[in-house]
Design a protein around this motif. Structure first.
Motif, mmCIF file in Angstrom:
data_model
loop_
_atom_site.group_PDB
_atom_site.id
_atom_site.type_symbol
_atom_site.label_atom_id
_atom_site.label_comp_id
_atom_site.label_asym_id
_atom_site.label_seq_id
_atom_site.Cartn_x
_atom_site.Cartn_y
_atom_site.Cartn_z
ATOM 1 N N GLY A 42 0.821 -1.216 0.000
ATOM 2 C CA GLY A 42 0.000 0.000 0.000
ATOM 3 C C GLY A 42 0.851 1.259 0.000
ATOM 4 O O GLY A 42 0.532 2.242 -0.690
ATOM 5 N N ARG A 43 1.934 1.245 0.765
ATOM 6 C CA ARG A 43 2.848 2.404 0.775
ATOM 7 C C ARG A 43 3.517 2.569 -0.578
ATOM 8 O O ARG A 43 3.679 3.685 -1.072
ATOM 9 N N TRP A 44 3.905 1.445 -1.200
ATOM 10 C CA TRP A 44 4.538 1.515 -2.519
ATOM 11 C C TRP A 44 3.573 2.081 -3.558
ATOM 12 O O TRP A 44 3.952 2.895 -4.391
ATOM 13 N N VAL A 45 2.314 1.649 -3.492
ATOM 14 C CA VAL A 45 1.307 2.133 -4.443
ATOM 15 C C VAL A 45 1.077 3.625 -4.240
ATOM 16 O O VAL A 45 1.043 4.399 -5.203
ATOM 17 N N ALA A 46 0.944 4.054 -2.997
ATOM 18 C CA ALA A 46 0.733 5.479 -2.720
ATOM 19 C C ALA A 46 1.913 6.318 -3.206
ATOM 20 O O ALA A 46 1.729 7.386 -3.809
ATOM 21 N N ALA A 47 3.113 5.835 -2.965
ATOM 22 C CA ALA A 47 4.307 6.566 -3.397
ATOM 23 C C ALA A 47 4.380 6.642 -4.919
ATOM 24 O O ALA A 47 4.721 7.688 -5.483
ATOM 25 N N GLU A 48 4.042 5.556 -5.588
ATOM 26 C CA GLU A 48 4.094 5.551 -7.050
ATOM 27 C C GLU A 48 3.009 6.441 -7.645
ATOM 28 O O GLU A 48 3.250 7.165 -8.609
ATOM 29 N N ARG A 49 1.827 6.434 -7.051
ATOM 30 C CA ARG A 49 0.762 7.328 -7.539
ATOM 31 C C ARG A 49 1.169 8.784 -7.355
ATOM 32 O O ARG A 49 0.937 9.614 -8.224
ATOM 33 N N ALA A 50 1.782 9.086 -6.227
ATOM 34 C CA ALA A 50 2.252 10.455 -5.982
ATOM 35 C C ALA A 50 3.343 10.824 -6.981
ATOM 36 O O ALA A 50 3.361 11.939 -7.507
ATOM 37 N N ARG A 51 4.233 9.888 -7.267
ATOM 38 C CA ARG A 51 5.298 10.150 -8.234
ATOM 39 C C ARG A 51 4.718 10.375 -9.623
ATOM 40 O O ARG A 51 5.162 11.248 -10.356
ATOM 41 N N MET A 52 3.699 9.615 -9.976
ATOM 42 C CA MET A 52 3.071 9.754 -11.294
ATOM 43 C C MET A 52 2.333 11.079 -11.433
ATOM 44 O O MET A 52 2.287 11.647 -12.517
ATOM 45 N N ASP A 53 1.756 11.585 -10.332
ATOM 46 C CA ASP A 53 0.994 12.830 -10.367
ATOM 47 C C ASP A 53 1.875 14.067 -10.300
ATOM 48 O O ASP A 53 1.417 15.162 -10.570
ATOM 49 N N GLU A 54 3.124 13.883 -9.906
ATOM 50 C CA GLU A 54 4.037 15.014 -9.730
ATOM 51 C C GLU A 54 4.432 15.589 -11.085
ATOM 52 O O GLU A 54 4.804 14.861 -11.993
ATOM 53 N N PRO A 55 4.358 16.917 -11.237
ATOM 54 C CA PRO A 55 4.772 17.522 -12.504
ATOM 55 C C PRO A 55 6.254 17.284 -12.765
ATOM 56 O O PRO A 55 7.052 17.222 -11.834
#
Length: 96
Positions: A42-55
């Motif tokens: 879950g932490r990995w998914v959240a971190a990856e989603r945040a990385r994907m959303d980052e400009p």
């Protein structure tokens, strides 16, 4: 003596997160399939989603900690400016 802690490469973490993000399967399903804890995945998914959303060109994390992690007025949504807040009162009676 205790067991050694497993270490996962950044590529493995990214790939595991994308098993959830790209396929639409649940974290629980994927975690059981690959043999990692649900909270960890879950932490990995959240971190990856945040990385994907980052400009592009913008960094998150310790590199930006120069101002103590505080959010500046430029980073706040417009509704959080001096004119007031658009947030609703939360379940515990505090504005969120």
């Amino acid at each position: 003596m205790g067991a050694k802690r497993k270490r996962y490469t950044p590529a493995y973490r990214r790939d595991a997160a994308h098993l959830v993000i790209d396929t639409g399967r649940t974290i629980v399903e994927v975690a059981r399939e690959i043999g990692v804890g649900e909270a960890l995945l879950g932490r990995w998914v959240a971190a990856e989603r945040a990385r994907m959303d980052e400009p592009p060109g913008r960094r998150a994390g310790p590199e930006r900690a120069g101002r103590g992690g505080a959010v500046t007025s430029r980073e706040r949504p417009a509704a959080h400016g001096p004119g007031g807040c658009c947030c609703k009162v939360g379940a515990v009676g505090r504005a969120t």
